[in-house]
Scaffold this active site. Structure first.
Site, PDB file in Angstrom:
ATOM      1  CG  ASP A  74      -1.094  -6.391   3.835  1.00 49.82           C
ATOM      2  OD1 ASP A  74      -1.337  -5.386   3.143  1.00 49.82           O
ATOM      3  OD2 ASP A  74      -1.911  -6.876   4.644  1.00 49.82           O
ATOM      4  CG  HIS A 108      -3.717 -10.678   3.538  1.00 46.31           C
ATOM      5  ND1 HIS A 108      -4.991 -11.190   3.461  1.00 46.31           N
ATOM      6  CD2 HIS A 108      -3.841  -9.335   3.320  1.00 46.31           C
ATOM      7  CE1 HIS A 108      -5.852 -10.223   3.212  1.00 46.31           C
ATOM      8  NE2 HIS A 108      -5.179  -9.087   3.114  1.00 46.31           N
ATOM      9  CG  HIS A 132      -1.810  -1.178   1.319  1.00 45.00           C
ATOM     10  ND1 HIS A 132      -3.105  -1.157   0.834  1.00 45.00           N
ATOM     11  CD2 HIS A 132      -1.612  -2.424   1.814  1.00 45.00           C
ATOM     12  CE1 HIS A 132      -3.669  -2.348   1.037  1.00 45.00           C
ATOM     13  NE2 HIS A 132      -2.782  -3.129   1.622  1.00 45.00           N
ATOM     14  CG  LEU A 133       3.113   2.312  -3.067  1.00 44.04           C
ATOM     15  CD1 LEU A 133       3.573   2.591  -4.490  1.00 44.04           C
ATOM     16  CD2 LEU A 133       4.303   2.215  -2.122  1.00 44.04           C
ATOM     17  NE  ARG A 134      -1.711   3.123   3.850  1.00 48.06           N
ATOM     18  CZ  ARG A 134      -2.508   2.092   4.098  1.00 48.06           C
ATOM     19  NH1 ARG A 134      -3.504   1.797   3.280  1.00 48.06           N
ATOM     20  NH2 ARG A 134      -2.311   1.348   5.169  1.00 48.06           N
ATOM     21  CG  HIS A 175      -2.122   2.801   9.337  1.00 44.86           C
ATOM     22  ND1 HIS A 175      -3.128   3.238   8.498  1.00 44.86           N
ATOM     23  CD2 HIS A 175      -2.170   1.433   9.300  1.00 44.86           C
ATOM     24  CE1 HIS A 175      -3.750   2.191   7.983  1.00 44.86           C
ATOM     25  NE2 HIS A 175      -3.190   1.095   8.440  1.00 44.86           N
ATOM     26  CG  ASN A 180      -8.498  -7.603   8.462  1.00 45.92           C
ATOM     27  OD1 ASN A 180      -8.581  -8.785   8.757  1.00 45.92           O
ATOM     28  ND2 ASN A 180      -9.501  -6.934   7.939  1.00 45.92           N
ATOM     29  CG  PHE A 212      -7.332  -3.940  10.703  1.00 46.11           C
ATOM     30  CD1 PHE A 212      -7.214  -4.931  11.664  1.00 46.11           C
ATOM     31  CD2 PHE A 212      -8.603  -3.460  10.394  1.00 46.11           C
ATOM     32  CE1 PHE A 212      -8.334  -5.437  12.318  1.00 46.11           C
ATOM     33  CE2 PHE A 212      -9.731  -3.960  11.041  1.00 46.11           C
ATOM     34  CZ  PHE A 212      -9.599  -4.946  12.000  1.00 46.11           C
ATOM     35  N   GLY A 213      -2.939  -2.858  10.194  1.00 50.88           N
ATOM     36  CA  GLY A 213      -1.793  -2.820   9.295  1.00 50.88           C
ATOM     37  C   GLY A 213      -0.465  -2.488   9.940  1.00 50.88           C
TER      38      GLY A 213
END
Length: 428
Positions: A304, A231, A61-63, A308, A277, A322-323
């Site tokens: 994954d 995952h 995830h690069l957001r 955050h 998650n 989550f993460g």
């Protein structure tokens, strides 16, 4: 720029390290041999380093766009390069969602401006990931989508997943699934196990994952679609995928480093750095994941990577997102905890991070061969140091592995022949 990597150790098919030189010209591997002389290239002395193919991470995830306070394409891909990853796949749960060709075009433009490594963007299965209307698969493929996923949200309706698989199969694309039946979650934040009971927290049962995988493998069989499980985390899920493969269904699966390394018993207290998650499951689930990886049920490892902010993670266990992050810690953690402890061979670990993900999705990366893209990572197997989240180049510092002492640190990363990361290395 052309390079000559001298005296590095490459791994052979017998899991032995052999000394070789590698010549890189115009982004490609031109020559592999012994005692190669310089022909005007910049030279790196890799005498005490292992030379590996660039690592591949097909779940990250690069957001950006929309959540640049968590991560950007620039910071995320720099973190990937630091961790030895040269090809990553970015999930579409940005704002706006990657659900139409013009948004993919904008993503590619931004990536070309700021990315340190190769990024393969996923496109969403449903518009705005709302689970109501399917996206235009053919136009998204034309725009450069890597595969289709609503990652972070399970596709709840079986008829919608069936239609998605039909459309994907018709254009030879994969459907990649975060498997979670929302009717079984009940607002859970951690695994529905002993930790949840001890701390009076709502739990997410294993069935929420495995039930949806069981549904989807049958849909995959009916459509002929390549179905990939994100995952994977439970022993029941591993059993379903194993049985599906035995039946000849076109299913692949990934597992994260944190699910291989940790279970609910390892959570020291109510610490949201252990909240992800799928959640950390029971000890028996962790054992099943390791067994599934070793026997080929699980195809490869993916991080994954999910950054955050500290403010978000400072919320209580029920409210925090989550993460955890993974780019900068994956290889040293896996090497230290599995290879050094002789649970995996070095060759197995490298394959699960290079050859196997490339094979699963038909990518032309993951090997060091003459004529191929010079995606190369140099690793120091002997350096020991503790993971320090404050030193991460990722914006995300959310990791449960802070302070873990590891060996096997990437020190230089080449992407298509360009040196994108260098750490404590002399370039002559």
């Amino acid at each position: 720029m052309n390079w000559l990597i001298k005296n590095g150790s490459l791994i052979d098919k017998e899991n032995r390290l052999i000394k070789k030189d590698i010549r890189i010209h115009n982004g490609k591997i031109k020559e592999i041999g012994e005692h190669l002389s310089e022909h005007g290239e910049d030279m790196i002395d890799a005498s005490n380093l292992v030379v590996l193919p660039g690592l591949i991470d097909l779940h990250s995830h690069l957001r950006e766009p929309g959540f640049e306070h968590k991560e950007t394409i620039e910071t995320g891909t720099l973190a990937a390069a630091r961790g030895g990853f040269t090809t990553i796949a970015a999930m579409p749960n940005t704002k706006p969602v990657m659900d139409r060709p013009e948004r993919l075009k904008q993503f590619f433009e931004r990536m070309n401006e700021t990315a340190y490594v190769r990024v393969l963007p996923y496109a969403a299965i449903t518009k705005d990931q709302q689970g109501k209307e399917l996206t235009d698969f053919p136009s998204l493929k034309t725009a450069g989508a890597f595969a289709f996923t609503d990652d972070g949200i399970g596709v709840q309706e079986a008829d919608q997943m069936l239609e998605a698989m039909k459309r994907a199969a018709s254009i030879n694309m994969a459907v990649v699934a975060h498997c979670e039946d929302n009717s079984l979650i009940h607002g859970g934040a951690v695994h529905d196990g002993e930790f949840a009971k001890k701390h009076d927290l709502k739990g997410i049962p294993s069935l929420a994952e495995s039930v949806q995988i069981a549904r989807d493998v049958l849909l995959s069989e009916a459509t002929g679609c390549h179905y990939h499980v994100c995952h994977i985390s439970t022993k029941e899920s591993v059993r379903v995928v194993r049985d599906a493969k035995k039946a000849g269904i076109k299913v692949t699966a990934e597992v994260t480093p944190h699910h291989l390394l940790l279970c609910e018993d390892d959570i020291p207290t109510v610490d949201t750095n252990y909240k992800m998650n799928p959640p950390l499951r029971a000890k028996a689930d962790r054992a099943a994941l390791i067994e599934g990886l070793l026997d080929g049920t699980i195809d490869f490892i993916a991080t994954d990577h999910a950054p955050h902010t500290e403010e978000e993670k400072a919320k209580d266990m029920m409210k925090a997102p989550f993460g955890i992050v993974g780019f900068e810690t994956a290889f040293p953690l896996l090497y230290t905890e599995f290879v050094k402890k002789e649970m995996f061979t070095f060759e197995q670990l490298v394959d699960w991070l290079t050859v196997k993900p490339a094979k699963a999705f038909g990518l032309p990366y993951g090997t060091i061969e003459i004529g191929k893209e010079a995606d190369i990572v140099l690793v120091d197997l002997n350096e020991k140091k503790a993971i320090d989240r404050d030193s991460f180049v990722s914006k995300g510092k959310n990791t449960p592995f802070h302070g873990w002492e590891c060996s096997g640190w990437p020190v230089a990363t080449f992407v298509a022949g360009e040196l994108k990361w260098r750490e404590e290395l002399l370039v002559k």
